[in-house]
Design a protein around this motif. Structure first.
Motif, PDB file in Angstrom:
ATOM      1  N   HIS A 156      13.084  13.649   7.153  1.00 18.80           N
ATOM      2  CA  HIS A 156      13.011  14.395   8.416  1.00 18.80           C
ATOM      3  C   HIS A 156      14.326  15.142   8.576  1.00 18.80           C
ATOM      4  O   HIS A 156      15.382  14.518   8.657  1.00 18.80           O
ATOM      5  N   ARG A 182       9.036  11.065  -6.137  1.00 17.14           N
ATOM      6  CA  ARG A 182       9.899  10.010  -6.685  1.00 17.14           C
ATOM      7  C   ARG A 182      10.634  10.463  -7.940  1.00 17.14           C
ATOM      8  O   ARG A 182      11.774  10.065  -8.174  1.00 17.14           O
ATOM      9  N   LEU A 205       6.584  19.827   4.153  1.00 22.50           N
ATOM     10  CA  LEU A 205       5.223  19.639   4.651  1.00 22.50           C
ATOM     11  C   LEU A 205       4.986  20.382   5.952  1.00 22.50           C
ATOM     12  O   LEU A 205       3.893  20.905   6.180  1.00 22.50           O
ATOM     13  N   ASP A 209       8.662  21.069  -1.274  1.00 24.29           N
ATOM     14  CA  ASP A 209       8.428  19.721  -0.766  1.00 24.29           C
ATOM     15  C   ASP A 209       8.217  19.696   0.744  1.00 24.29           C
ATOM     16  O   ASP A 209       7.838  18.667   1.305  1.00 24.29           O
ATOM     17  N   HIS A 248      11.118   8.564   0.512  1.00 25.56           N
ATOM     18  CA  HIS A 248      10.890   9.899   0.024  1.00 25.56           C
ATOM     19  C   HIS A 248      10.395  10.891   1.060  1.00 25.56           C
ATOM     20  O   HIS A 248      10.317  12.075   0.774  1.00 25.56           O
ATOM     21  N   VAL A 249      10.058  10.421   2.240  1.00 20.37           N
ATOM     22  CA  VAL A 249       9.740  11.335   3.336  1.00 20.37           C
ATOM     23  C   VAL A 249      11.049  11.560   4.088  1.00 20.37           C
ATOM     24  O   VAL A 249      11.715  10.614   4.487  1.00 20.37           O
ATOM     25  N   GLU A 269       8.458  15.790   1.822  1.00 20.25           N
ATOM     26  CA  GLU A 269       8.224  14.613   0.984  1.00 20.25           C
ATOM     27  C   GLU A 269       8.682  14.967  -0.422  1.00 20.25           C
ATOM     28  O   GLU A 269       8.102  15.827  -1.083  1.00 20.25           O
ATOM     29  N   GLN A 306      12.941   8.447   5.462  1.00 23.87           N
ATOM     30  CA  GLN A 306      12.021   7.490   6.069  1.00 23.87           C
ATOM     31  C   GLN A 306      11.818   6.305   5.137  1.00 23.87           C
ATOM     32  O   GLN A 306      11.443   6.470   3.981  1.00 23.87           O
TER      33      GLN A 306
END
Length: 143
Positions: free
Chosen positions: A30, A130, A75, A73, A27-28, A127, A23
């Motif tokens: 899908h 970084r 979510l 990570d 860092h997000v 997510e 995204q």
């Protein structure tokens, strides 16, 4: 801009989809719903929900890994099961891949998946911090 990721160690896409999409700048992530396929596209664990859940979660882990991601990570996950009662018996396997705090989950029963021998599909959103995130060499950018 869409940044798509198709890791070489997971079964290759055979249609109009990517294994994961990053995204925005970064860092997000899908993840496409993963099923119990090996890297050659063969079903792992036919008629065995436990083997299929394990392989699906291994695929989720492997897709994340090419971007520096880990299962911690994740979510949220959505489970699409062809037999929700059988799926509910796999909590111990999920705990091998996820630790508290667990991701939010949604579980639904579906009549069938795109191949009749598949019993479970799991989609995820993660997510990646970084400090660990890396753009993979296998990234494809769509206009």
């Amino acid at each position: 801009m869409v940044n798509a990721v198709n890791p070489p160690d997971v079964w290759p896409p055979f249609g109009a989809f990517s294994m994961a999409v990053i995204q925005g700048d970064g860092h997000v992530v899908h993840l496409k719903g993963q099923v119990s396929l090996d890297r050659r596209g063969q079903v792992v664990g036919q008629n065995d929900i436990r083997a299929q859940v394990r392989k699906v979660l291994e695929n989720v882990r492997d897709v994340l890994a090419v971007m520096g991601g880990q299962m911690t990570d994740v979510l949220s996950v959505v489970h699409y099961a062809t037999d929700i009662d059988a799926f509910m018996s796999t909590g111990d396997i999920r705990k091998e891949f996820f630790a508290a705090p667990y991701p939010v989950t949604t579980t639904v029963q579906v009549e069938r998946l795109y191949r009749p021998e598949l019993m479970i599909e799991i989609a995820a959103i993660a997510e990646i911090p970084r400090s660990r995130f890396r753009r993979p060499q296998t990234e494809l950018t769509a206009p």
